[in-house]
Design a protein around this motif. Structure first.
Motif, PDB file in Angstrom:
ATOM      1  N   GLN A   1      -3.278  -5.630  -2.686  1.00  0.00           N
ATOM      2  CA  GLN A   1      -2.200  -4.937  -1.994  1.00  0.00           C
ATOM      3  C   GLN A   1      -2.063  -5.503  -0.584  1.00  0.00           C
ATOM      4  O   GLN A   1      -3.063  -5.840   0.065  1.00  0.00           O
ATOM      5  N   ALA A   2      -0.840  -5.633  -0.108  1.00  0.00           N
ATOM      6  CA  ALA A   2      -0.605  -6.144   1.236  1.00  0.00           C
ATOM      7  C   ALA A   2      -1.291  -5.254   2.271  1.00  0.00           C
ATOM      8  O   ALA A   2      -1.216  -4.017   2.194  1.00  0.00           O
ATOM      9  N   VAL A   3      -1.968  -5.877   3.237  1.00  0.00           N
ATOM     10  CA  VAL A   3      -2.700  -5.121   4.252  1.00  0.00           C
ATOM     11  C   VAL A   3      -1.857  -4.865   5.494  1.00  0.00           C
ATOM     12  O   VAL A   3      -2.169  -3.979   6.294  1.00  0.00           O
ATOM     13  N   GLY A   4      -0.816  -5.656   5.703  1.00  0.00           N
ATOM     14  CA  GLY A   4       0.098  -5.416   6.807  1.00  0.00           C
ATOM     15  C   GLY A   4      -0.333  -6.007   8.138  1.00  0.00           C
ATOM     16  O   GLY A   4      -1.466  -6.465   8.317  1.00  0.00           O
ATOM     17  N   LEU A   5       0.594  -5.977   9.085  1.00  0.00           N
ATOM     18  CA  LEU A   5       0.372  -6.556  10.401  1.00  0.00           C
ATOM     19  C   LEU A   5      -0.589  -5.739  11.256  1.00  0.00           C
ATOM     20  O   LEU A   5      -1.302  -6.286  12.097  1.00  0.00           O
ATOM     21  N   GLN A   6      -0.621  -4.418  11.040  1.00  0.00           N
ATOM     22  CA  GLN A   6      -1.476  -3.590  11.867  1.00  0.00           C
ATOM     23  C   GLN A   6      -2.949  -3.921  11.673  1.00  0.00           C
ATOM     24  O   GLN A   6      -3.725  -3.970  12.641  1.00  0.00           O
TER      25      GLN A   6
END
Length: 216
Positions: free
Chosen positions: A144-149
């Motif tokens: 799953q994408a972990v994102g920029l944060q």
């Protein structure tokens, strides 16, 4: 020496057959070198060990020392072709064992998908970590994408060189650079490009067009 080499290399080219490229992997590597890429990783989960080894040898020869050459997962192949380093995942051999078998002076990178994994990798004394997938990507469908944060959190917490990876292309690389990431790994945006050298130039241009993410 290793940390100086890999801390600010910019585009990190990951050559992966799973990206769906119709070009030879060697041709992609040669194009990356001509475009001035300073670090190239060979990742191939589809070919047999003989094919992986053959391509690794040919890419090593094509690079001619103009870029660091990293092998994904396969410690045996990294040793046989005298690669500059090995990139491992969370379920691979322990870093201490890899260091002993790979030899001194080699680079070890490790994939991390959480802040806890990044902090643990720093304690293991790897040379760099990759964080991702930042965005969803078909080359890593099980993650799953972990994102920029998360990327921002890792950059603020660890002192290691950090490479952002996963679903990054010219449309979002500015956002990734805006987190402070200085090493950004690209797979499909390079492997699938019709003109690889132009694609890399476009990526670099967008990296300079930083989209700040301080509002995350």
């Amino acid at each position: 020496m290793k940390k100086i080499q890999i801390r600010e290399l910019g585009i990190y080219a990951v050559i992966d057959r799973a990206a769906g490229t119709k070009r030879s992997l060697i041709n992609i590597a040669e194009s990356c070198v001509r475009a001035g890429v300073k670090i190239i990783q060979l990742r191939d989960k589809t070919d047999d060990v003989r094919g992986f080894y053959r391509n690794a040898l040919l890419i090593r020869k094509a690079i001619k020392g103009k870029a660091l050459f990293i092998i994904n997962d396969r410690l045996d192949i990294a040793k046989l072709v005298n690669a500059d380093g090995l990139h491992i995942g969370q379920d691979d051999l322990p870093v201490e064992a890899v260091r002993e078998l790979l030899g001194t002076g080699k680079i070890i990178g490790k994939s991390c998908h959480s802040l806890a994994q990044a902090v643990a990798a720093e304690k293991e004394k790897v040379d760099y970590i990759s964080v991702g997938p930042i965005f969803s990507t078909p080359t890593k469908p099980d993650y799953q994408a972990v994102g920029l944060q998360l990327l921002k959190n890792v950059l603020s917490r660890v002192s290691l060189a950090v490479t952002a990876i996963g679903g990054i292309d010219k449309n979002n690389i500015g956002l990734v650079r805006g987190t402070g990431a200085k090493n950004i790994a690209v797979v499909r945006a390079i492997c699938e490009a019709g003109d690889i050298e132009k694609a890399i130039d476009d990526l670099r241009s967008e990296m300079r067009n930083i989209n700040l993410t301080s509002n995350l």
